[in-house]
Design a protein around this motif. Structure first.
Motif, PDB file in Angstrom:
ATOM      1  N   VAL A   1       9.113   5.179  15.074  1.00  0.00           N
ATOM      2  CA  VAL A   1       8.682   3.883  15.819  1.00  0.00           C
ATOM      3  C   VAL A   1       8.536   2.621  14.973  1.00  0.00           C
ATOM      4  CG1 VAL A   1       6.528   3.089  17.092  1.00  0.00           C
ATOM      5  CG2 VAL A   1       7.680   5.587  17.580  1.00  0.00           C
ATOM      6  N   GLN A   2       7.915   2.873  13.914  1.00  0.00           N
ATOM      7  CA  GLN A   2       7.640   1.857  12.954  1.00  0.00           C
ATOM      8  C   GLN A   2       8.806   1.011  12.665  1.00  0.00           C
ATOM      9  OE1 GLN A   2       8.134   2.216   9.216  1.00  0.00           O
ATOM     10  NE2 GLN A   2       7.869  -0.175   9.107  1.00  0.00           N
ATOM     11  N   ALA A   3       9.961   1.859  12.169  1.00  0.00           N
ATOM     12  CA  ALA A   3      11.140   1.262  11.877  1.00  0.00           C
ATOM     13  C   ALA A   3      11.800   0.522  12.607  1.00  0.00           C
ATOM     14  CB  ALA A   3      11.987   2.558  11.102  1.00  0.00           C
ATOM     15  N   LEU A   4      11.953   1.003  14.015  1.00  0.00           N
ATOM     16  CA  LEU A   4      12.793   0.492  14.961  1.00  0.00           C
ATOM     17  C   LEU A   4      12.063  -0.825  15.419  1.00  0.00           C
ATOM     18  CD1 LEU A   4      14.188   3.402  16.951  1.00  0.00           C
ATOM     19  CD2 LEU A   4      15.401   1.967  15.166  1.00  0.00           C
ATOM     20  N   THR A   5      10.700  -0.905  15.316  1.00  0.00           N
ATOM     21  CA  THR A   5       9.850  -1.813  15.558  1.00  0.00           C
ATOM     22  C   THR A   5      10.070  -3.013  14.501  1.00  0.00           C
ATOM     23  OG1 THR A   5       8.262  -0.722  16.805  1.00  0.00           O
ATOM     24  CG2 THR A   5       7.812  -2.832  16.251  1.00  0.00           C
ATOM     25  N   THR A   6      10.229  -2.707  13.357  1.00  0.00           N
ATOM     26  CA  THR A   6      10.268  -3.588  12.271  1.00  0.00           C
ATOM     27  C   THR A   6      11.596  -4.209  12.330  1.00  0.00           C
ATOM     28  OG1 THR A   6       8.506  -2.376  10.910  1.00  0.00           O
ATOM     29  CG2 THR A   6      10.435  -3.880   9.779  1.00  0.00           C
ATOM     30  N   GLN A   7      12.477  -3.529  12.709  1.00  0.00           N
ATOM     31  CA  GLN A   7      13.900  -3.830  12.622  1.00  0.00           C
ATOM     32  C   GLN A   7      13.960  -5.269  13.861  1.00  0.00           C
ATOM     33  OE1 GLN A   7      17.019  -3.019  15.261  1.00  0.00           O
ATOM     34  NE2 GLN A   7      17.961  -1.585  14.014  1.00  0.00           N
TER      35      GLN A   7
ATOM     36  N   ILE B   1      20.028   6.040   7.541  1.00  0.00           N
ATOM     37  CA  ILE B   1      19.719   4.934   6.698  1.00  0.00           C
ATOM     38  C   ILE B   1      18.980   3.990   7.656  1.00  0.00           C
ATOM     39  CG2 ILE B   1      20.035   3.387   4.981  1.00  0.00           C
ATOM     40  CD1 ILE B   1      20.745   6.303   4.445  1.00  0.00           C
ATOM     41  N   ALA B   2      17.629   3.378   7.277  1.00  0.00           N
ATOM     42  CA  ALA B   2      17.325   2.631   8.222  1.00  0.00           C
ATOM     43  C   ALA B   2      17.533   1.014   7.833  1.00  0.00           C
ATOM     44  CB  ALA B   2      15.386   2.451   7.982  1.00  0.00           C
ATOM     45  N   ASN B   3      17.391   0.200   8.799  1.00  0.00           N
ATOM     46  CA  ASN B   3      17.979  -1.345   8.625  1.00  0.00           C
ATOM     47  C   ASN B   3      17.112  -2.198   7.611  1.00  0.00           C
ATOM     48  OD1 ASN B   3      19.852  -1.900  11.689  1.00  0.00           O
ATOM     49  ND2 ASN B   3      20.485  -0.584   9.815  1.00  0.00           N
ATOM     50  N   HIS B   4      15.818  -1.790   7.712  1.00  0.00           N
ATOM     51  CA  HIS B   4      14.930  -3.029   7.192  1.00  0.00           C
ATOM     52  C   HIS B   4      14.659  -2.718   5.669  1.00  0.00           C
ATOM     53  CE1 HIS B   4      12.183   0.578   7.825  1.00  0.00           C
ATOM     54  NE2 HIS B   4      11.351   0.036   6.765  1.00  0.00           N
TER      55      HIS B   4
ATOM     56  N   ILE C   1      12.077   9.092   6.459  1.00  0.00           N
ATOM     57  CA  ILE C   1      11.704  10.138   5.778  1.00  0.00           C
ATOM     58  C   ILE C   1      10.743  10.826   6.984  1.00  0.00           C
ATOM     59  CG2 ILE C   1       9.554  11.114   4.255  1.00  0.00           C
ATOM     60  CD1 ILE C   1      10.062   8.516   2.570  1.00  0.00           C
ATOM     61  N   GLY C   2      11.551  11.646   7.684  1.00  0.00           N
ATOM     62  CA  GLY C   2      10.980  12.302   8.882  1.00  0.00           C
ATOM     63  C   GLY C   2      10.913  11.465  10.149  1.00  0.00           C
TER      64      GLY C   2
END
Length: 422
Positions: free
Chosen positions: A244-250, A229-232, A238-239
């Motif tokens: 990269v995008q999720a951890l940067t947004t976080q 589960i992503a934090n943001h 989804i794969g």
């Protein structure tokens, strides 16, 4: 059927001596610490076990230390129990740990990433410019409203963590945070200024986010073998292409931990195990969703209880009243009238919350009358929050299905919706 989720802690869970028991008793844990030492080029093991605390508290050391302890614990968990979880999630730093445990990021690369992440976060905001405070005993909508009221371009404050229904964390410039604190105290909030080296999960981390993104783009990622589960957005990855995008947004967006807990509940999770140092996530789960059995792998008594539970197959069934409370909390609010919100949401919610605590204290099964009171509370919350008819119908369907209680309220759903429409 048991459905297990593993959750991994973030910064703030560290303590001198963490992981030592696992290191001394499980070769797989010892190997994990040795791998981290080689990847980082310094003795992380001694830092975890002996400190000094002044070094362990530095963000660039704290983050790889917590990740290493958590992965060591995860490997021991799998060795001892050999039960794969249905979901994984992590709080802030813990999201990277979850991705590592799921096979999406190699461990040696992960400890290097979080070491750099900590360094970037520390560099992004000069000491003394920003700060963070935990805000309790007040709903997040009021916290968000106050932050918007007091923020200026040069002294802003925002929510950085949505932890539980009545606990958020705010972050930003010192002046903005102090202004918000004063107004929140007037509304009855409890405030604790956090001992952090920088204000995380807000726009003051823009530079850190950019630098981290450059590092993350150098790597290749696998798809998680277990949903993470992503934090943001509190939704599964989804794969591996989204990492990269999720951890940067976080880095610059708030941590939606309360939504994460609700997601796990909605997926039928009935056992949550915090894997890593401390009990922060276990405690938040116990306070928020008491019908989910929550454990800390860092506590010997929890470990024994979990082992007995998994061997016996006994599980707590979903509680109708606690589900009503959970749905009331996670339903979006569209009504900013403070008096109406107090009367239609906060007061009825607290009455039912108190009733549930009394039921659990005497280990009583809720009566139909008590369930009806919880249902009436939920109807009132929906009406006050201006929830659409379609969403209300979906929420009621969810409630009756998850608690297997359709037969107890055969006419409620149809009659209620008809009344609302007419």
């Amino acid at each position: 059927m048991r459905k297990i989720a593993l959750v991994f802690p973030g910064q703030g869970s560290q303590y001198s001596g963490m992981g030592k028991f696992l290191y001394e008793n499980y070769p797989i844990a010892k190997k994990t610490f040795e791998e981290a030492n080689i990847a980082l080029g310094y003795d992380l093991t001694s830092l975890c076990f002996e400190g000094p605390d002044t070094e362990l508290q530095k963000t660039e050391f704290t983050q790889p230390a917590i990740l290493t302890c958590s992965i060591a614990a995860y490997r021991v968990y799998m060795q001892e129990f050999n039960i794969s979880p249905h979901f994984m999630a992590g709080h802030s730093l813990g999201e990277i740990t979850a991705l590592t445990a799921s096979g999406a990021i190699p461990f040696s690369a992960a400890v290097q990433i979080v070491s750099k992440r900590g360094h970037f976060m520390q560099e992004a905001a000069a000491v003394g410019i920003g700060t963070m405070s935990a805000v309790s005993r007040i709903n997040p909508f009021d916290v968000e409203r106050i932050c918007n009221e007091v923020s200026t371009e040069k002294q802003f404050v925002t929510i950085s963590n949505y932890n539980t229904p009545d606990q958020t964390v705010i972050a930003g410039h010192v002046g903005g945070v102090e202004a918000a604190e004063r107004k929140l105290v007037e509304l009855g909030a409890d405030i604790i200024r956090l001992k952090v080296s920088a204000p995380f999960h807000c726009s003051l981390m823009n530079t850190a986010a950019f630098n981290l993104e450059q590092e993350l783009m150098k790597m290749e990622y696998s798809d998680p073998e277990i949903p993470v589960i992503a934090n943001h957005n509190a939704l599964p990855y989804i794969g591996g292409s989204r990492i990269v995008q999720a951890l940067t947004t976080q880095m610059t967006e708030p941590i939606k931990w309360n939504d994460t807990m609700q997601f796990l509940k909605n997926q039928g999770i009935n056992i949550v195990v915090e894997v890593g140092p401390g009990t922060v996530l276990r405690n938040m789960m116990k306070r928020t969703l008491s019908d989910i059995q929550s454990f800390s792998f860092d506590k010997e008594e929890d470990w024994r209880e979990l082992k007995n539970l998994l061997s016996s197959g006994q599980l707590v069934h979903p509680c109708f009243i606690s589900r009503c409370l959970a749905i009331a909390v996670c339903t979006r609010n569209r009504n900013w009238n403070q008096d109406e919100y107090q009367r239609g949401v906060i007061e009825p919610y607290r009455r039912i919350q108190t009733m549930l605590a009394e039921i659990e204290q005497i280990e009583q099964t809720p009566t139909l009358e008590q369930k009806q009171a919880a249902l009436d509370m939920l109807r009132l919350v929906f009406e006050t929050k201006m929830t659409s008819i379609e969403e209300q119908q979906e929420r009621f369907e969810q409630l009756f299905e998850e608690t297997n209680s359709r037969d107890q309220f055969p006419d409620f759903q149809v009659n209620t919706l008809k009344q609302m429409i007419t």
